[in-house]
Design a protein around this motif. Structure first.
Motif, PDB file in Angstrom:
ATOM      1  N   TRP A 240       0.826  -1.209   0.000  1.00  0.00           N
ATOM      2  CA  TRP A 240       0.000   0.000   0.000  1.00  0.00           C
ATOM      3  C   TRP A 240       0.859   1.256   0.000  1.00  0.00           C
ATOM      4  O   TRP A 240       0.516   2.253  -0.626  1.00  0.00           O
ATOM      5  CB  TRP A 240      -0.923  -0.008   1.211  1.00  0.00           C
ATOM      6  CG  TRP A 240      -2.043  -1.007   1.106  1.00  0.00           C
ATOM      7  CD1 TRP A 240      -2.184  -1.997   0.161  1.00  0.00           C
ATOM      8  CD2 TRP A 240      -3.169  -1.113   1.967  1.00  0.00           C
ATOM      9  NE1 TRP A 240      -3.313  -2.725   0.383  1.00  0.00           N
ATOM     10  CE2 TRP A 240      -3.951  -2.203   1.500  1.00  0.00           C
ATOM     11  CE3 TRP A 240      -3.592  -0.437   3.087  1.00  0.00           C
ATOM     12  CZ2 TRP A 240      -5.132  -2.591   2.107  1.00  0.00           C
ATOM     13  CZ3 TRP A 240      -4.778  -0.818   3.701  1.00  0.00           C
ATOM     14  CH2 TRP A 240      -5.536  -1.891   3.217  1.00  0.00           C
ATOM     15  N   MET A 241       1.972   1.227   0.753  1.00  0.00           N
ATOM     16  CA  MET A 241       2.846   2.393   0.800  1.00  0.00           C
ATOM     17  C   MET A 241       3.392   2.735  -0.591  1.00  0.00           C
ATOM     18  O   MET A 241       3.577   3.906  -0.933  1.00  0.00           O
ATOM     19  CB  MET A 241       4.002   2.133   1.756  1.00  0.00           C
ATOM     20  CG  MET A 241       3.602   2.076   3.233  1.00  0.00           C
ATOM     21  SD  MET A 241       3.361   3.683   3.974  1.00  0.00           S
ATOM     22  CE  MET A 241       5.056   4.222   4.117  1.00  0.00           C
ATOM     23  N   GLY A 242       3.669   1.703  -1.372  1.00  0.00           N
ATOM     24  CA  GLY A 242       4.206   1.944  -2.707  1.00  0.00           C
ATOM     25  C   GLY A 242       3.199   2.537  -3.665  1.00  0.00           C
ATOM     26  O   GLY A 242       3.570   3.165  -4.658  1.00  0.00           O
ATOM     27  N   LYS A 243       1.913   2.339  -3.395  1.00  0.00           N
ATOM     28  CA  LYS A 243       0.869   2.837  -4.279  1.00  0.00           C
ATOM     29  C   LYS A 243       0.137   4.056  -3.718  1.00  0.00           C
ATOM     30  O   LYS A 243      -0.724   4.616  -4.395  1.00  0.00           O
ATOM     31  CB  LYS A 243      -0.158   1.726  -4.545  1.00  0.00           C
ATOM     32  CG  LYS A 243       0.420   0.475  -5.196  1.00  0.00           C
ATOM     33  CD  LYS A 243      -0.651  -0.580  -5.380  1.00  0.00           C
ATOM     34  CE  LYS A 243      -0.080  -1.855  -6.027  1.00  0.00           C
ATOM     35  NZ  LYS A 243      -1.123  -2.891  -6.211  1.00  0.00           N
ATOM     36  N   ALA A 244       0.465   4.463  -2.493  1.00  0.00           N
ATOM     37  CA  ALA A 244      -0.281   5.539  -1.834  1.00  0.00           C
ATOM     38  C   ALA A 244       0.067   6.898  -2.413  1.00  0.00           C
ATOM     39  O   ALA A 244       1.181   7.137  -2.894  1.00  0.00           O
ATOM     40  CB  ALA A 244      -0.004   5.526  -0.334  1.00  0.00           C
TER      41      ALA A 244
END
Length: 546
Positions: free
Chosen positions: A172-176
């Motif tokens: 999720w951090m990579g796509k946030a």
């Protein structure tokens, strides 16, 4: 002791108390085993056929010097466990007798000894020796491999849960977006309480699970978070949820006194609730002394938990108020009912009675009072006590100190604590229980006299020590232990603590007080004896006029 797992406390959730009770009960099996083994070792006669019930855990590969043989424990009827892992497997390959101790392959999940918090990965099984033993023709006792139950410790379920969550969070951090990242950081700085989900990891009744993750109802979220210390809960800002478990870590020392999470988002703060201000440096040395921390250890692991705790700020604020001649904040002052630990709610406080100190016609006995006419004894009239004597203090502040002692303390514990720290107190025995064992013929020593220009030597000091030792050898001088101050300090090395609760000897002077229809008595030290103990002497001029 099993009670250190906290089952005596009060908790908002039944599940929390149940977990503490379960942990304490499981540890009690181990604790009772150690006690039972000691009793069996000391009291079981060699020719006795009676089996003593006990339990213990032994090491079969590296036994300690005093450890008995497994056969002896089994023969005594003592349920015995021992670890079995890689080391034991290697030895079993080379030692055929040792191989007989190997557990069977069929393991019952119901027969196990649970590990206690904090749980760690374990590489060994805990094997229980069978009580049904086999004796060969030569009379030797042997164990059978198929008669053992084994428990294989498992990794707590939260380990896999947190690994899975971390993988998901990394994705999720990579796509946030930047907005989402900023929002998560804001949540990390100020975690929510009522508006977030709260899960509690509890020991499972299902034999196939060690822990289960149970959600907490919304109305109990805040109370649940408050019942765990900072090290016992984990907040996930991305999922906006808390995970709590007592097995995560040991509780903080001050977790019972502080609200360890932020409740500002939903819970109104009462006016009496105290907010910790920034601590000053002025009272640092005093607080370090109270926390038994050396000032030189500024960067050590013992100082940082103290300085960062709410207790440090509370003490600093309290001392600042005293130094500035101001009244302390009510919420941190236990003399105000707004304080969570209001002193008047203690069981000791309700037993205090104030009794005037009898006035004396002769000044032979001089107690430590500001005003002899206004002096009082603060007597503790305890109902459930096995002690024949009554405990008393000579000031209200000292009586409050008794009320602040740990709840599990008995009156004897408090008496010895006071005697150990040189705090003034009294122990009164009923006069009808006392018998004079000798006539009243106390020793009297003349006051030393020296000229103005006398130069003191070591011989003078040795003479003082000899006189002091002879003076303290009298039976009634146990009263000096309860005197406190410099008299206590000069006495404790010679008399120790054994005489702190002894019966009065009535050998010299004694104090009498009336309590209802009872006359209570305790030995006291005379003013002359106090002067001699403290090294008082007369200094006279050559002509004897000064």
């Amino acid at each position: 002791m099993p009670h250190t797992y906290g089952y005596r406390g009060t908790y908002s959730l039944r599940s929390i108390l149940s977990t503490k009770i379960r942990l304490a009960r499981e540890w009690f099996m181990v604790w009772l085993g150690a006690l039972g083994y000691a009793i069996a070792w000391l009291q079981r006669p060699s020719n006795s056929t009676e089996r003593v019930r006990a339990r213990c855990i032994i090491n079969i590969t590296k036994p300690i010097l005093s450890q008995p043989k497994l056969e002896w424990l089994v023969d005594c009827g003592i349920p015995t466990w021992y670890p079995w892992g890689a080391d034991e497997e290697e030895r079993a390959k080379e030692d055929t007798d040792f191989a007989k101790l190997q557990p069977c392959s069929k393991m019952s999940p119901s027969n196990h000894l649970c590990s206690t918090a904090p749980l760690e990965l374990q590489s060994k099984s805990l094997v229980r020796a069978n009580l049904e033993i086999e004796t060969n023709d030569d009379g030797m006792v042997h164990s059978q491999a198929e008669d053992y139950d084994a428990y294989v410790p498992r990794v707590p379920e939260w380990v896999k849960h947190f690994k899975d969550v971390k993988k998901m969070d990394d994705t999720w951090m990579g796509k946030a977006s930047k907005h989402e990242l900023a929002q998560w950081k804001s949540h990390e700085r100020e975690p929510a309480t009522r508006s977030t989900k709260v899960f509690v990891w509890e020991l499972s009744d299902d034999p196939f699970f060690l822990f289960q993750r149970n959600p907490t109802p919304s109305k109990w979220r805040v109370d649940t978070l408050l019942s765990f210390s900072d090290n016992q809960k984990v907040y996930n800002a991305i999922h906006n949820e808390w995970d709590c478990c007592e097995a995560f870590s040991e509780p903080d020392d001050d977790s019972d006194d502080e609200q360890s999470c932020n409740t500002s988002d939903t819970v109104p703060v009462p006016e009496s609730t105290w907010t910790a201000p920034k601590a000053t440096e002025r009272n640092r040395k005093i607080i370090y002394q109270l926390g038994d921390v050396e000032e030189a250890e500024n960067n050590s692991h013992t100082v940082e938990p103290l300085v960062s705790s709410l207790m440090y700020s509370a003490l600093d604020t309290f001392f600042e108020a005293i130094l500035n001649r101001q009244e302390p904040t009510p919420s941190i002052w236990d003399l105000r009912d707004s304080c969570l630990r209001y002193v008047q709610t203690t069981s000791w406080f309700s037993t205090i009675r104030s009794i005037p100190v009898p006035l004396r016609t002769t000044p032979i006995v001089k107690e430590t009072y500001k005003s002899q006419q206004k002096a009082h004894y603060y007597v503790f009239l305890l109902k459930n006590t096995s002690e024949p004597w009554t405990f008393a203090t000579l000031s209200a502040s000292t009586a409050l100190l008794v009320c602040r002692m740990p709840r599990e303390f008995t009156v004897a514990d408090i008496a010895y604590r006071f005697a150990q720290h040189g705090i003034l107190f009294r122990i009164f025995y009923p006069s009808n229980t006392l018998t004079r064992h000798h006539t009243r013929m106390p020793m009297h020593y003349p006051m030393p006299v020296w000229p103005f220009d006398h130069v003191f030597t070591k011989a003078d000091y040795d003479a003082y020590v000899s006189m002091r030792t002879n003076l303290l050898s009298q039976s009634h001088m146990q009263a000096a232990l309860k005197r406190g101050g410099i008299v206590w300090r000069l006495t404790i090395t010679a008399l120790g603590l054994n005489g702190a609760t002894k019966m009065p000897t009535l050998y010299n002077e004694f104090e009498e007080i009336t309590l209802g229809e009872s006359l209570l008595v305790d030995d006291v030290v005379t003013e002359e004896e106090l002067d001699l103990l403290c090294g008082v002497y007369l200094c006279i001029s050559a002509d004897g006029k000064q």
